[in-house]
Design an enzyme around this catalytic site. Structure first.
Site, PDB file in Angstrom:
ATOM      1  N   CYS A 612       0.836  -1.209   0.000  1.00 52.72           N
ATOM      2  CA  CYS A 612       0.000   0.000   0.000  1.00 52.72           C
ATOM      3  C   CYS A 612       0.872   1.261   0.000  1.00 52.72           C
ATOM      4  CB  CYS A 612      -0.968  -0.046   1.180  1.00 52.72           C
ATOM      5  SG  CYS A 612      -2.398   1.038   0.974  1.00 52.72           S
ATOM      6  N   HIS A 723      -3.885  -5.698   0.839  1.00 54.63           N
ATOM      7  CA  HIS A 723      -3.624  -6.107   2.223  1.00 54.63           C
ATOM      8  C   HIS A 723      -4.115  -7.542   2.430  1.00 54.63           C
ATOM      9  CE1 HIS A 723      -2.694  -2.047   3.740  1.00 54.63           C
ATOM     10  NE2 HIS A 723      -3.647  -1.633   2.933  1.00 54.63           N
TER      11      HIS A 723
END
Length: 792
Positions: A612, A723
């Site tokens: 991310c 994630h």
């Protein structure tokens, strides 16, 4: 001499005036007749705001726009233009005949012979009712609270009459800058005739797409802080109820025609809704508060959720407001605190945004991104958020009411200490939330940190009498040793406070996701005895570090959270995690020398992964032109991947199914089975020619398929927005395989317990050490020692 009540010009018989209701404002609500009348008009007259709503339809037309309180001038101008032989459209919002321009124009046109047509539109009260459900299914009265043209005494008498006659009451113009008290007075007038729990629906910007907001409260206590001139308020009658979906329904009287055995009628639904509504839920909620942060509230809540689920109850978790950088994504793409997602799993439920209606994700020392019912509201300073809290609490009430209507029991969690007296006036997540649900409060105290008796007594002493009355028991958590040694202290506490201790819970090691950075204090900073060393850079604004828990649970992996350059020495892999403020954390990397150390690690043949925000940092540049997270503008990245990122657009929150693309074979990944994960990010990243995409994602929210991530040609550097990748055992094994081979290690057998197994182990632990019979009695549940939910 000119008559001020009529036009000044003789009428041309070819002229025509159409008085058009635009509906609530969205173009989809404009009727075909209204659209046709606008198309035929040569001249369009109206209030500037309403002109703006249909500006795209007015090309080539003469437009006569004016401001507020110029209704007479607009009517006169429209009649004058029509008298000159023109086709004129005079526009109103909603329906022109309901508080619109139609009546005024018809009055002024008396005796002129003007050709006038009134084109109906969808009224604001219809649009608001549709947003709320079906509150207008029986007789109703519409009353404007504006006293500009109607004396307030007359409005009062109308309110009283409508209340006495048991009409549903719809209120237009409930509040303006100059009229701030009328809505509260209307509430008190109607309370003479209505029960305090009568449902009230509030709708702002009804029918205007993304601008529309609606919420449901109760007459005695509904939150009116956000009410303005763009709001419509609908107060139910004596039979109006709120259903399981949070919709207002006023029965028409058909119940007896369709009631059959076992079928749920509106009256049964109303009874269910009232029995579980906030003010009448009567111990069908249990609140877990704490003497401080990180005392174990989240885990205790999860364990109780699992216990009561095993008892056969429909249970749901609830935390009014959570401040956390570890978040989870719901199936619908909403964002909530990870602790509530874990608690939902304990209940056997998918997570829902109503379980955590307010999520705060700190972006600096003085501000946070505020997420309301799963969607970003904006970045607010502490002062701005305090001012916003009345509106936030309205969402809390709304979410709790929906959950309570759908489940038998709500297990609620507080935040920090319940005795933060400096924050009492602004509390929406601790005892104010417990009072909303009329929930008994269990106070959790952590003995492992020391001073547990002082923490319990001090907390109770700081509560006022109303707050103190909510406390039903104490749980002493994380005890190590012989519990009998606590007996004198427990007796003293119970004698001093009158509050029983309902259990002493021994320390237990659990493989469960932890909620926030407070728990990072307990994470390792230095190497141990395990042969594989993986470093996660502990960024100041690190988020979703639970991504790496599965690596920590590998028996041969030493997972370190590092803040200094020298800690990277000897590491097999360095991971840059997610961040809530990526540019500021990138600057921190450079300032403290970690950026240089990470680049040296890579030059020496080391491997680097970015997740991310960490993925964004690995690129060539990272820009924030609109100040979404930072005022730094554009910064150079670490330049380990040929990608560039711009922070803009909407926040992306999706569950995804990911398949490795062909380039990922260099990492030992194949696309034989999809991997599940989730996206939570701002920004758009573009790949250059020197990298390949890593994954193909299918978003579960909308079915969109896209390529994600980037991989260097030698496979030593890669990044992704996904994630939760390391939760997949096969993928984790493939990524660790080259590290193990370099160390001449064999792959250890898989030993990680399942989440369900750990939750059951937690529930068994609580069942053995809490007085669940007494806790059950607080909830009017007859639990016995041999009850199935107490069995290990």
């Amino acid at each position: 001499m000119t008559n001020d009540q009529g036009p000044r010009t003789a009428v041309d018989p070819q002229g025509k005036l159409s008085i058009i209701g635009l509906g609530p404002g969205g173009p989809e609500h404009l009727t075909p007749a209204a659209r046709e009348a606008l198309a035929q008009a040569q001249v369009v007259v109206g209030y500037q705001t309403y002109i703006d709503l249909v500006a795209s339809l007015l090309n080539g037309k003469q437009v006569r726009a004016s401001g507020m309180r110029q209704e007479v001038e607009r009517a006169r101008q429209a009649l004058d233009e029509a008298a000159q032989g023109k086709r004129v459209a005079l526009i109103s919002s909603g329906d022109a005949g309901i508080y619109g321009m139609a009546g005024l124009v018809l009055e002024m046109a008396q005796g002129t012979g003007t050709d006038i047509r009134v084109i109906p539109g969808v009224s604001a009260v219809q649009a608001a009712a549709a947003a709320l459900g079906a509150p207008l299914m029986h007789d109703f009265a519409v009353i404007s609270l504006s006293d500009l043209l109607t004396p307030w005494e007359l409005i009062r008498s109308r309110l009283d009459a409508a209340g006495q006659a048991d009409f549903v009451v719809a209120l237009y113009n409930p509040r303006s800058h100059g009229r701030t008290t009328q809505l509260d007075e209307a509430r008190h007038i109607l309370l003479r005739h209505r029960h305090p729990e009568t449902p009230v629906g509030i709708v702002r910007h009804a029918g205007r797409g993304a601008q529309e907001q609606s919420w449901v409260g109760q007459l005695a206590s509904f939150d009116d802080s956000a009410v303005d001139m763009s709001t419509l308020v609908i107060i139910g009658n004596s039979r109006t109820f709120v259903d399981e979906g949070g919709r207002m329904i006023t029965p028409r009287g058909y119940e007896k025609r369709y009631e059959v055995a076992g079928r749920r009628t509106p009256q049964k639904a109303a009874a269910k809704s009232q029995s579980l509504s906030p003010e009448s839920s009567s111990a069908r909620a249990l609140f877990i508060g704490g003497t401080g942060s990180d005392v174990g509230k989240s885990v205790i809540t999860a364990g109780l959720c699992r216990l009561f689920k095993r008892r056969g109850l429909s249970v749901a978790p609830f935390k009014a407001q959570n401040m956390a950088l570890n978040s989870a994504v719901t199936p619908e793409g909403g964002e909530i605190g990870r602790a509530q997602a874990l608690q939902a799993a304990a209940c056997g439920l998918e997570p829902h945004t109503d379980m955590n209606p307010i999520l705060l994700k700190p972006t600096s020392e003085q501000g946070s991104q505020v997420i309301i019912q799963g969607r970003v509201h904006g970045n607010l300073s502490v002062r701005e958020y305090h001012a916003f809290k009345p509106q936030a609490f309205a969402r809390v009430r709304e979410s709790f009411t929906r959950l309570a209507a759908a489940h038998d029991l709500i297990v609620m969690e507080g935040a920090g200490s319940i005795a933060e007296i400096n924050l009492r006036a602004h509390d929406i997540t601790n005892l104010k939330a417990a009072a909303l649900a009329q929930a008994p409060v269990l106070l959790v105290a952590d003995i492992d940190r020391g001073g547990v008796f002082a923490a319990i007594v001090g907390t109770l002493e700081l509560l006022n009498s109303e707050e103190r009355a909510l406390i039903a028991g104490v749980i002493i958590n994380r005890f190590r040793g012989d519990p009998s040694l606590l007996a004198p202290g427990i007796s003293e506490i119970e004698a001093r406070t009158g509050v029983p201790v309902l259990g002493v819970v021994p320390w237990i090691e659990l493989k469960l996701p932890q909620e926030d950075s407070v728990a990072l204090i307990h994470k390792k900073k230095r190497g141990g005895e395990r042969p594989l060393r993986i470093a996660v850079v502990r960024l100041p604004r690190l988020s979703n570090y639970t991504d790496f828990d599965p690596l920590e649970n590998e028996p041969d992996v030493d997972l370190l959270y590092v803040t200094e350059a020298e800690q990277l020495a000897g590491c097999d892999l360095v991971i840059l995690p997610g961040s809530k403020n990526t540019l500021e954390d990138l600057a921190w990397l450079h300032d403290n020398g970690l950026a240089a150390a990470l680049l040296a690690h890579h030059r020496d043949g080391g491997r680097v992964i970015g997740i991310c925000g960490g993925f964004q940092m690995l690129g060539r540049t990272l820009g924030d032109p609109n100040g979404v997270e930072s005022a730094r503008g554009t910064m150079p990245g670490l330049e380990l991947l040929d990608v560039t990122t711009i922070l803009q657009g909407e926040k992306q929150t999706h569950r995804v199914s990911a398949r490795p693309l062909p380039a990922a074979q260099i990492l030992g990944l194949d696309n034989s089975a999809p991997v599940q994960g989730y996206e939570i990010h701002m920004g758009e990243t573009r790949r250059g020619p020197q990298v390949e995409p890593l994954l193909q994602l299918t978003r579960c929210t909308d079915g969109r398929i896209l390529e994600d991530g980037a991989l260097s040609s030698d496979g030593r550097v890669w990044g992704t927005y996904v994630h939760g990748l390391f939760d997949n055992a096969a993928l984790r094994s493939a990524l660790l395989r080259p590290l193990r081979q370099a160390r001449h290690l064999t792959e250890p057998p898989a030993a990680a317990p399942s989440l369900d197994a750990e939750l059951d182990r937690l529930a068994d632990h609580l069942a053995a050490h809490l007085d669940l019979v007494r806790i059950g009695a607080l909830l009017h549940l007859d639990l016995q020692e041999n009850d199935s939910c107490l069995a290990g």
